[in-house]
Design a protein around this motif. Structure first.
Motif, mmCIF file in Angstrom:
data_model
loop_
_atom_site.group_PDB
_atom_site.id
_atom_site.type_symbol
_atom_site.label_atom_id
_atom_site.label_comp_id
_atom_site.label_asym_id
_atom_site.label_seq_id
_atom_site.Cartn_x
_atom_site.Cartn_y
_atom_site.Cartn_z
ATOM 1 N N GLY A 113 0.814 -1.212 0.000
ATOM 2 C CA GLY A 113 0.000 0.000 0.000
ATOM 3 C C GLY A 113 0.845 1.258 0.000
ATOM 4 O O GLY A 113 0.521 2.241 -0.667
ATOM 5 N N PHE A 114 1.946 1.229 0.750
ATOM 6 C CA PHE A 114 2.847 2.393 0.814
ATOM 7 C C PHE A 114 3.485 2.661 -0.541
ATOM 8 O O PHE A 114 3.518 3.806 -1.015
ATOM 9 N N LEU A 115 3.975 1.623 -1.204
ATOM 10 C CA LEU A 115 4.620 1.790 -2.500
ATOM 11 C C LEU A 115 3.611 2.164 -3.581
ATOM 12 O O LEU A 115 3.930 2.933 -4.499
ATOM 13 N N ASP A 116 2.396 1.623 -3.491
ATOM 14 C CA ASP A 116 1.356 2.018 -4.444
ATOM 15 C C ASP A 116 1.029 3.507 -4.325
ATOM 16 O O ASP A 116 0.759 4.182 -5.321
ATOM 17 N N ALA A 117 1.056 4.006 -3.083
ATOM 18 C CA ALA A 117 0.721 5.416 -2.851
ATOM 19 C C ALA A 117 1.842 6.352 -3.299
ATOM 20 O O ALA A 117 1.595 7.540 -3.545
ATOM 21 N N HIS A 118 3.070 5.821 -3.399
ATOM 22 C CA HIS A 118 4.222 6.673 -3.741
ATOM 23 C C HIS A 118 5.066 5.991 -4.819
ATOM 24 O O HIS A 118 6.171 5.501 -4.546
ATOM 25 N N PRO A 119 4.574 5.965 -6.043
ATOM 26 C CA PRO A 119 5.256 5.206 -7.107
ATOM 27 C C PRO A 119 6.611 5.773 -7.511
ATOM 28 O O PRO A 119 7.403 5.059 -8.140
ATOM 29 N N ASP A 120 6.904 7.042 -7.175
ATOM 30 C CA ASP A 120 8.190 7.634 -7.553
ATOM 31 C C ASP A 120 9.289 7.356 -6.529
ATOM 32 O O ASP A 120 10.426 7.809 -6.701
ATOM 33 N N LEU A 121 8.957 6.616 -5.495
ATOM 34 C CA LEU A 121 9.901 6.385 -4.403
ATOM 35 C C LEU A 121 10.698 5.110 -4.628
ATOM 36 O O LEU A 121 10.148 4.080 -5.032
ATOM 37 N N ARG A 122 11.999 5.171 -4.341
ATOM 38 C CA ARG A 122 12.836 3.981 -4.276
ATOM 39 C C ARG A 122 12.984 3.592 -2.806
ATOM 40 O O ARG A 122 13.103 4.460 -1.943
ATOM 41 N N LEU A 123 12.968 2.297 -2.515
ATOM 42 C CA LEU A 123 13.000 1.839 -1.120
ATOM 43 C C LEU A 123 14.040 0.749 -0.934
ATOM 44 O O LEU A 123 14.119 -0.190 -1.719
ATOM 45 N N THR A 124 14.834 0.898 0.125
ATOM 46 C CA THR A 124 15.708 -0.176 0.590
ATOM 47 C C THR A 124 15.313 -0.484 2.027
ATOM 48 O O THR A 124 15.364 0.395 2.889
ATOM 49 N N LEU A 125 14.903 -1.726 2.288
ATOM 50 C CA LEU A 125 14.529 -2.158 3.633
ATOM 51 C C LEU A 125 15.548 -3.172 4.114
ATOM 52 O O LEU A 125 15.699 -4.247 3.528
ATOM 53 N N SER A 126 16.267 -2.830 5.188
ATOM 54 C CA SER A 126 17.277 -3.704 5.767
ATOM 55 C C SER A 126 16.748 -4.288 7.072
ATOM 56 O O SER A 126 16.302 -3.551 7.947
ATOM 57 N N LEU A 127 16.803 -5.616 7.193
ATOM 58 C CA LEU A 127 16.346 -6.294 8.404
ATOM 59 C C LEU A 127 17.558 -6.827 9.161
ATOM 60 O O LEU A 127 18.340 -7.613 8.619
ATOM 61 N N ASP A 128 17.696 -6.372 10.402
ATOM 62 C CA ASP A 128 18.858 -6.762 11.204
ATOM 63 C C ASP A 128 18.447 -6.761 12.666
ATOM 64 O O ASP A 128 17.918 -5.767 13.170
ATOM 65 N N ASP A 129 18.669 -7.885 13.344
ATOM 66 C CA ASP A 129 18.237 -7.981 14.740
ATOM 67 C C ASP A 129 19.191 -7.293 15.704
ATOM 68 O O ASP A 129 18.865 -7.122 16.874
ATOM 69 N N ARG A 130 20.347 -6.890 15.240
ATOM 70 C CA ARG A 130 21.252 -6.130 16.090
ATOM 71 C C ARG A 130 21.194 -4.655 15.716
ATOM 72 O O ARG A 130 20.893 -4.305 14.576
ATOM 73 N N VAL A 131 21.483 -3.793 16.677
ATOM 74 C CA VAL A 131 21.459 -2.350 16.419
ATOM 75 C C VAL A 131 22.619 -2.004 15.495
ATOM 76 O O VAL A 131 23.769 -2.327 15.779
ATOM 77 N N VAL A 132 22.303 -1.358 14.396
ATOM 78 C CA VAL A 132 23.332 -0.977 13.426
ATOM 79 C C VAL A 132 23.616 0.520 13.554
ATOM 80 O O VAL A 132 22.828 1.281 14.100
ATOM 81 N N ASP A 133 24.772 0.924 13.035
ATOM 82 C CA ASP A 133 25.110 2.343 12.965
ATOM 83 C C ASP A 133 24.369 2.922 11.765
ATOM 84 O O ASP A 133 24.764 2.722 10.620
ATOM 85 N N MET A 134 23.262 3.622 12.035
ATOM 86 C CA MET A 134 22.415 4.071 10.934
ATOM 87 C C MET A 134 23.084 5.162 10.105
ATOM 88 O O MET A 134 22.816 5.288 8.916
ATOM 89 N N VAL A 135 23.948 5.948 10.721
ATOM 90 C CA VAL A 135 24.642 6.989 9.964
ATOM 91 C C VAL A 135 25.639 6.344 9.002
ATOM 92 O O VAL A 135 25.689 6.672 7.812
ATOM 93 N N GLU A 136 26.419 5.398 9.518
ATOM 94 C CA GLU A 136 27.389 4.705 8.666
ATOM 95 C C GLU A 136 26.683 3.922 7.571
ATOM 96 O O GLU A 136 27.164 3.832 6.436
ATOM 97 N N GLY A 137 25.517 3.339 7.900
ATOM 98 C CA GLY A 137 24.768 2.570 6.916
ATOM 99 C C GLY A 137 23.974 3.422 5.949
ATOM 100 O O GLY A 137 23.408 2.903 4.988
ATOM 101 N N GLY A 138 23.902 4.719 6.204
ATOM 102 C CA GLY A 138 23.188 5.620 5.311
ATOM 103 C C GLY A 138 21.679 5.518 5.408
ATOM 104 O O GLY A 138 20.964 5.857 4.454
ATOM 105 N N PHE A 139 21.166 5.078 6.571
ATOM 106 C CA PHE A 139 19.718 4.909 6.713
ATOM 107 C C PHE A 139 19.035 6.233 7.033
ATOM 108 O O PHE A 139 19.547 7.046 7.805
ATOM 109 N N ASP A 140 17.850 6.432 6.440
ATOM 110 C CA ASP A 140 17.047 7.621 6.743
ATOM 111 C C ASP A 140 16.322 7.455 8.074
ATOM 112 O O ASP A 140 16.138 8.419 8.811
ATOM 113 N N VAL A 141 15.884 6.232 8.367
ATOM 114 C CA VAL A 141 15.157 5.981 9.613
ATOM 115 C C VAL A 141 15.408 4.544 10.054
ATOM 116 O O VAL A 141 15.542 3.639 9.227
#
Length: 295
Positions: A113-141
């Protein structure tokens, strides 16, 4: 010396052909403008403008400086205009990090539903059970589930609360007996969540107050979906967050153990790196996520 401001001032002087007219446009005094250009020339070690009482002209170095800095100023202006035009528009590349269990059970179902609502968006979803360095990984959220977030340069916004309860399969309880008090838990085979704060100590609260159980789980796993499946298979008793337990409890594959008792409820945080506010793509994602949590 503010190099960008000086570049803009130099460009205005050249294009207006006069210190006085350029100073009027910029809202400063001609004397101040003259001092800034002199400082610029001293920093470069060369003369950019030759001036007489009647005329002003560019030196070769001045022509080169004007041509090159004009390109820089145009590029800066273009970037600023594109950013202003893009404010509020959901597009670009959104990079999200979350735990495997939360990603599979909550985020994945909302993605179509999210991607249908925003077709111009590119998405990368990373799943990791340990806390990652989001700045180093370049994550927005990054979506993190914690009792509280430590102080840091990151910005954490609470978007929900998780209920943490005790579960087992009906077949296991029929064989081993259902605990009637918190102390009865000690007699059972415990499956522990390896990354949880409560791996070896369950601080329960219920109608009779609170109870703390020190435990030594013989089976410890680092993923709550694996823990869920072991519980469903009848391998013992363990704790699960509500977003993992909801479906197997609804279908009867798991049942609550000591239903009046729970562990402390951790919070769901949306963590971003910037204190300047979230952009449109992050805001849109979190709006969809909040709706998924409510449902």
């Amino acid at each position: 010396m503010d190099k960008l401001s000086v570049m803009q001032a130099f460009r205005r002087i050249v294009e207006r052909g006069s210190f006085a007219r350029a100073a009027e446009d910029l809202g400063v005094s001609p004397a101040l403008l003259s001092r800034e250009i002199k400082l610029l020339e001293e920093s470069l070690g060369t003369t950019l403008l030759t001036r007489t009482t009647r005329a002003m002209s560019l030196t070769d170095a001045g022509r080169l400086y004007y041509d090159q800095t004009s390109g820089i100023l145009d590029a800066v202006s273009d970037v600023e205009a594109r950013i202003r035009d893009g404010v509020g528009v959901v597009r670009g590349h959104l990079k999200v990090n979350t735990s495997t269990s939360f990603g599979q059970t909550v985020v994945a179902p909302m993605l179509p539903g999210f991607l249908d609502a925003h077709p111009d968006l590119r998405l990368t979803l990373s799943l990791d059970d340990r806390v990652v360095d989001m700045v180093e990984g370049g994550f927005d959220v990054s979506i993190r589930i914690r009792p509280a977030m430590p102080d840091s340069a990151l910005v954490a916004r609470k978007i929900g609360t998780v209920r943490q309860r005790i579960f087992a399969a009906p077949a296991y309880l029929a064989s081993a007996g259902a605990p009637e008090t918190p102390d009865d838990i000690r007699r059972h085979r415990i499956i522990g969540f390896l990354l949880a704060d409560h791996l070896t100590s369950w601080a329960l609260h219920g109608p009779l107050g609170s109870a703390t159980l020190d435990l030594d789980p013989p089976v410890r796993v680092g993923n709550s979906l694996v823990l869920r499946d072991l519980l469903i298979a009848g391998h013992g008793i363990g704790t699960l967050p509500d977003f993992v337990s909801r479906e197997p409890e609804a279908t009867g594959r798991l049942v609550r153990v000591l239903p009046d008792w729970e562990l402390p409820a951790p919070e769901i945080f949306a963590v971003t790196a910037s204190r300047l506010g979230m952009d449109a793509k992050v805001t849109a994602f979190l709006d969809h996520l909040r709706a998924a949590l409510r449902s």
